[in-house]
Scaffold this motif. Structure first.
Motif: not given
Length: 344
Positions: A330-344
């Motif tokens: 899905e072309r998320y952006r990775f690492y320090s300046f990248g996108d985020a995850m919310l793990i529920l």
């Protein structure tokens, strides 16, 4: 567990070289452990997944201008990267150059000329460096923000490598999950009845160091200084007693929270955590029994890293692998300046 289980192939163009604007416009991959499903959202949608009575715990460390440039007596250039303060004038640091013993730095704004002596080795790559005077008052004038090695573009605004709530100086790297918050988003979260509390963990550059052993368990985890204040410990214990969720902002906050439970004899205490201040060497790998953290906000981490091992421990290795594969598709952006995850 073999290290290959923490490996994945990332197209280089997915390594974010700059942060999005505004901060909370980054994408948010919401991962539900119970249903093993994903939602594609944005970080400003985070309040939709929070409930009144939840406790959000964030790391309030501040990144210091830890990269210094000096010269040897011969005139050769030397780069010093501060890692950890040992006392008022002594630091653990990385030192670039061969056979460096004495270092002289440019005069500060007050005209004071600082020097340093490399007095000992500290582990495999670091050194103990003793300055002629406390270096901290001079870091704004002499130092630079130490960006991770995978970020090759220059950062125009150093404040974008700080969280909006950073207040305790001491990190060589940012707690990157917190970079997505804006003051307005924090106000929205508090207005809906979610409490926000803070811990401190000073992030070292070992965060980016890959696991080089064949098995994850054989790796020697780095230690980091952290603090769980009494007010935060009280909020955590009260939240759990009321049956509400404790949500860690980032792996650094999660490490502090779980470290706070390690010093309690679980069978004889009704409290979940107790306040503490000092170094933690807690190494969270798959199979770890989580005691404090109910949900986790995090960025996407490097392969073969201790942080990825922690994520595998929290969401399960199979779900993590499928999540990362989907994020890449899905072309998320990775690492320090990248996108985020919310793990529920």
């Amino acid at each position: 567990m073999h290290i290959s289980e923490l490996d994945y192939e990332l197209p280089p163009e997915l390594i974010a070289q700059h942060p999005v604007e505004p901060r909370d416009a980054s994408r948010l991959l919401v991962c539900d452990r119970a249903t093993q499903t994903h939602q594609h959202r944005h970080f400003y949608d985070l309040p939709e997944f929070l409930r009144p009575g939840d406790l959000l715990v964030a790391n309030d460390t501040s990144v210091i201008n830890a990269r210094l440039h000096g010269r040897k007596p011969t005139g050769g250039q030397v780069e010093v990267l501060l890692l950890r303060k040992l006392d008022d004038v002594t630091w653990e640091a990385l030192v670039g150059g061969r056979n460096v013993r004495q270092i002289t730095f440019p005069a500060g704004e007050d005209g004071q000329q600082l020097s340093a002596e490399v007095v000992a080795r500290s582990g495999e790559a670091a050194f103990v460096v003793r300055f002629s005077a406390p270096i901290e008052p001079h870091l704004d004038a002499l130092g630079e923000t130490p960006l991770p090695p995978y970020i090759r573009e220059q950062l125009r605004d150093p404040a974008r490598y700080q969280t909006v709530y950073a207040r305790v100086a001491g990190s060589a790297a940012a707690p990157t999950a917190g970079l997505h918050f804006t003051p307005q988003l924090l106000e929205r979260i508090q207005a809906m009845g979610v409490q926000i509390a803070f811990v401190t963990l000073h992030v070292g550059l070992d965060t980016f160091k890959p696991i080089e052993e064949e098995t994850v368990e054989a790796h020697k985890i780095h230690t980091e200084w952290c603090e769980l204040p009494p007010a935060t410990a009280e909020a955590i214990n009260d939240t759990r007693a009321r049956g509400r969720r404790i949500i860690a902002v980032g792996t650094t906050s999660a490490r502090v929270l779980e470290s706070g439970s390690q010093t309690l004899a679980q069978a004889s205490h009704s409290r979940l955590v107790q306040p503490f201040s000092g170094f933690t060497s807690l190494y969270i790998t798959p199979g770890y029994k989580w005691k404090v953290v109910d949900a986790l906000i995090t960025n996407f981490h490097l392969p073969r890293s201790t942080l990825l091992a922690m994520i595998g421990a929290f969401m399960g290795m199979d779900f993590m692998r499928r999540t990362y594969a989907r994020a890449i598709r899905e072309r998320y952006r990775f690492y320090s300046f990248g996108d985020a995850m919310l793990i529920l």
